[in-house]
Write an enzyme that holds these catalytic residues in place. Structure first.
Site, PDB file in Angstrom:
ATOM      1  N   HIS A  84       1.023  11.536  -1.159  1.00 58.66           N
ATOM      2  CA  HIS A  84       1.555  11.825   0.184  1.00 58.66           C
ATOM      3  C   HIS A  84       0.725  11.180   1.292  1.00 58.66           C
ATOM      4  CE1 HIS A  84       3.841  15.575  -1.529  1.00 58.66           C
ATOM      5  NE2 HIS A  84       4.373  14.426  -1.873  1.00 58.66           N
ATOM      6  N   GLN A 126      -1.376  15.574  -3.926  1.00 56.32           N
ATOM      7  CA  GLN A 126      -0.400  15.638  -2.832  1.00 56.32           C
ATOM      8  C   GLN A 126      -1.139  15.844  -1.511  1.00 56.32           C
ATOM      9  OE1 GLN A 126       3.103  18.364  -4.215  1.00 56.32           O
ATOM     10  NE2 GLN A 126       1.361  18.815  -5.512  1.00 56.32           N
ATOM     11  N   VAL A 182      -3.526  15.249   1.721  1.00 56.55           N
ATOM     12  CA  VAL A 182      -3.839  14.129   2.613  1.00 56.55           C
ATOM     13  C   VAL A 182      -5.220  14.326   3.251  1.00 56.55           C
ATOM     14  CG1 VAL A 182      -1.395  13.707   3.109  1.00 56.55           C
ATOM     15  CG2 VAL A 182      -2.687  15.233   4.621  1.00 56.55           C
ATOM     16  N   ASP A 183      -5.924  15.393   2.825  1.00 59.52           N
ATOM     17  CA  ASP A 183      -7.144  15.789   3.549  1.00 59.52           C
ATOM     18  C   ASP A 183      -8.387  14.958   3.233  1.00 59.52           C
ATOM     19  OD1 ASP A 183      -8.014  16.836   1.042  1.00 59.52           O
ATOM     20  OD2 ASP A 183      -7.359  18.877   1.556  1.00 59.52           O
ATOM     21  N   CYS A 219      -1.532   0.788  18.256  1.00 59.66           N
ATOM     22  CA  CYS A 219      -2.057  -0.332  17.463  1.00 59.66           C
ATOM     23  C   CYS A 219      -2.511  -1.433  18.426  1.00 59.66           C
ATOM     24  CB  CYS A 219      -0.921  -0.835  16.575  1.00 59.66           C
ATOM     25  SG  CYS A 219      -1.279  -2.310  15.623  1.00 59.66           S
ATOM     26  N   SER A 253       2.358  24.630  -5.241  1.00 61.65           N
ATOM     27  CA  SER A 253       3.493  25.544  -5.428  1.00 61.65           C
ATOM     28  C   SER A 253       4.573  24.869  -6.257  1.00 61.65           C
ATOM     29  CB  SER A 253       4.041  25.989  -4.074  1.00 61.65           C
ATOM     30  OG  SER A 253       4.566  24.871  -3.377  1.00 61.65           O
ATOM     31  N   CYS A 286       0.911   1.364  12.025  1.00 58.35           N
ATOM     32  CA  CYS A 286       1.679   0.951  13.200  1.00 58.35           C
ATOM     33  C   CYS A 286       3.173   0.959  12.899  1.00 58.35           C
ATOM     34  CB  CYS A 286       1.253  -0.450  13.641  1.00 58.35           C
ATOM     35  SG  CYS A 286       2.206  -1.035  15.070  1.00 58.35           S
TER      36      CYS A 286
HETATM   37  P1  OAD Z   1       1.747  24.583  -1.033  1.00 58.73           P
HETATM   38  O1  OAD Z   1       1.199  25.128   0.226  1.00 58.73           O
HETATM   39  O2  OAD Z   1       3.228  24.526  -1.190  1.00 58.73           O
HETATM   40  O3  OAD Z   1       1.198  25.431  -2.261  1.00 58.73           O
HETATM   41  C1  OAD Z   1      -0.139  25.790  -2.364  1.00 58.73           C
HETATM   42  C2  OAD Z   1      -0.326  26.513  -3.684  1.00 58.73           C
HETATM   43  O4  OAD Z   1      -1.702  26.771  -3.855  1.00 58.73           O
HETATM   44  C3  OAD Z   1       0.407  27.841  -3.782  1.00 58.73           C
HETATM   45  O5  OAD Z   1       1.129  27.878  -5.013  1.00 58.73           O
HETATM   46  C4  OAD Z   1      -0.718  28.879  -3.784  1.00 58.73           C
HETATM   47  O6  OAD Z   1      -0.413  29.995  -4.605  1.00 58.73           O
HETATM   48  C5  OAD Z   1      -1.860  28.081  -4.368  1.00 58.73           C
HETATM   49  N1  OAD Z   1      -3.203  28.504  -3.968  1.00 58.73           N
HETATM   50  C6  OAD Z   1      -3.640  29.005  -2.772  1.00 58.73           C
HETATM   51  N2  OAD Z   1      -4.960  29.210  -2.776  1.00 58.73           N
HETATM   52  C7  OAD Z   1      -5.402  28.828  -4.001  1.00 58.73           C
HETATM   53  C8  OAD Z   1      -6.689  28.786  -4.630  1.00 58.73           C
HETATM   54  N3  OAD Z   1      -7.798  29.182  -3.992  1.00 58.73           N
HETATM   55  N4  OAD Z   1      -6.763  28.328  -5.896  1.00 58.73           N
HETATM   56  C9  OAD Z   1      -5.642  27.928  -6.564  1.00 58.73           C
HETATM   57  N5  OAD Z   1      -4.412  27.950  -6.034  1.00 58.73           N
HETATM   58  C10 OAD Z   1      -4.291  28.384  -4.763  1.00 58.73           C
HETATM   59  O7  OAD Z   1       1.054  23.150  -1.249  1.00 58.73           O
HETATM   60  P2  OAD Z   1       1.560  21.916  -2.087  1.00 58.73           P
HETATM   61  O8  OAD Z   1       2.161  22.350  -3.365  1.00 58.73           O
HETATM   62  O9  OAD Z   1       0.456  20.955  -2.110  1.00 58.73           O
HETATM   63  O10 OAD Z   1       3.940  17.592   1.852  1.00 58.73           O
HETATM   64  O11 OAD Z   1       2.697  21.367  -1.157  1.00 58.73           O
HETATM   65  C11 OAD Z   1       3.322  20.174  -1.495  1.00 58.73           C
HETATM   66  C12 OAD Z   1       3.682  19.394  -0.264  1.00 58.73           C
HETATM   67  O12 OAD Z   1       4.453  20.201   0.620  1.00 58.73           O
HETATM   68  C13 OAD Z   1       2.499  18.959   0.585  1.00 58.73           C
HETATM   69  O13 OAD Z   1       1.898  17.783   0.130  1.00 58.73           O
HETATM   70  C14 OAD Z   1       3.113  18.766   1.919  1.00 58.73           C
HETATM   71  C15 OAD Z   1       3.928  20.034   1.956  1.00 58.73           C
HETATM   72  O14 OAD Z   1       4.951  20.092   2.843  1.00 58.73           O
HETATM   73  C16 OAD Z   1       4.252  16.909   2.939  1.00 58.73           C
HETATM   74  O15 OAD Z   1       3.798  17.178   4.030  1.00 58.73           O
HETATM   75  C17 OAD Z   1       5.181  15.776   2.661  1.00 58.73           C
END
Ligand code: OAD
Length: 240
Positions: A120, A102, A104-105, A149, A190, A128
């Site tokens: 994502h 998920q 984008v980095d 663009c 999460s 564009c």
């Molecule tokens: P979140 O920020 O929702 O969740 C990050 C998770 O990583 C949390 O459950 C933390 O407990 C866990 N965490 C933090 N540090 C950690 C570590 N060192 N080792 C293991 N786990 C750790 O990120 P995503 O689930 O990726 O979408 O979020 C999903 C999407 O929501 C993203 O792609 C983005 C966001 O809004 C869009 O922008 C469309």
């Protein structure tokens, strides 16, 4: 964390011919990239509606771009961490391997993984709004916001915003990888955002052993085969 028993998940991984992995922002946390939710999460300080929706971009493309430009600056300074590197080792070893992210980095690419489904999108690509052209741009900072663009149209980050569909066909590919795997690793997400999170029960129903690695509990922690609580950068290198 030091007394985690890793023998069972380690054996599952060693014996699996096929592995699928779902990663989220937490895998890049130890590289210094902020997560979205939880302690220090971006959505504690910013509203997704103002910055990560098509409506926000239409309303104020410069504001949205300032936020993305700032994130690009943070990510540009970050290096892949031991968790990213461990997944490269896994790809080298496993015949059937798909990394579904998920994020984008671009840190999985930088670490050296090849088979990546970026659900994502990618913060290092622009698209564009007018002609749909899509190109890489790693400049930090971008010289002019919003960028344009060649056709004159305004460019947006090539990422998926809330309310938008995932890139064409990618979820199908992710589902196929999840149902073909004997082990499904869920790392640093999460598990709040769909359809990505739906891959977790999907993989398990398809027969994969599901292993979660997260510093905190998630909605799926009680519905996986093994939930490992701790930082991915410490646990993953010991698992693979
Ligand atoms: P979140 O920020 O929702 O969740 C990050 C998770 O990583 C949390 O459950 C933390 O407990 C866990 N965490 C933090 N540090 C950690 C570590 N060192 N080792 C293991 N786990 C750790 O990120 P995503 O689930 O990726 O979408 O979020 C999903 C999407 O929501 C993203 O792609 C983005 C966001 O809004 C869009 O922008 C469309």
């Amino acid at each position: 964390m030091s007394d985690l028993d890793l023998s069972q998940p380690r054996e599952w991984i060693a014996q699996a011919a096929g592995i699928a992995i779902l990663t989220g922002a937490g895998i890049s946390a130890e590289s210094g990239v902020p997560t979205f939710r939880g302690a220090g999460g971006l959505w504690n300080d910013y509203r997704a509606e103002d910055l990560a929706t098509p409506e926000a971009f239409t309303r104020d493309p410069k504001l949205v771009w300032q936020w993305y430009n700032w994130r690009r600056e943070l990510i540009a300074k970050a290096e892949p961490n031991p968790a990213h590197h461990a997944l490269v080792q896994l790809e080298i070893r496993k015949r059937i391997f798909t990394l579904i992210t998920q994020n984008v980095d671009g840190l999985h690419d930088r670490a050296g993984n090849g088979k990546i489904l970026k659900l994502h999108g990618d913060i290092w690509r622009l698209r564009c709004m007018q002609c749909g052209a899509n190109w890489p741009d790693r400049r930090v900072p971008l010289p002019k916001l919003p960028p344009h663009c060649q056709c004159g149209g305004i460019a947006r980050p090539n990422v998926v915003w809330f309310g938008e569909p995932l890139p064409d066909g990618m979820m199908k590919e992710a589902e196929h990888a999840s149902e073909s795997a004997q082990v499904f690793l869920v790392i640093g997400t999460s598990a709040n955002v769909y359809p990505a999170a739906s891959l977790i029960p999907y993989a398990r129903q398809s027969g994969a052993k599901v292993i979660e690695i997260n510093t905190e509990e998630t909605p799926y922690s009680n519905a996986v085969d093994c939930a490992l609580r701790g930082p991915a950068g410490e646990i993953l290198p010991k698992l693979v």
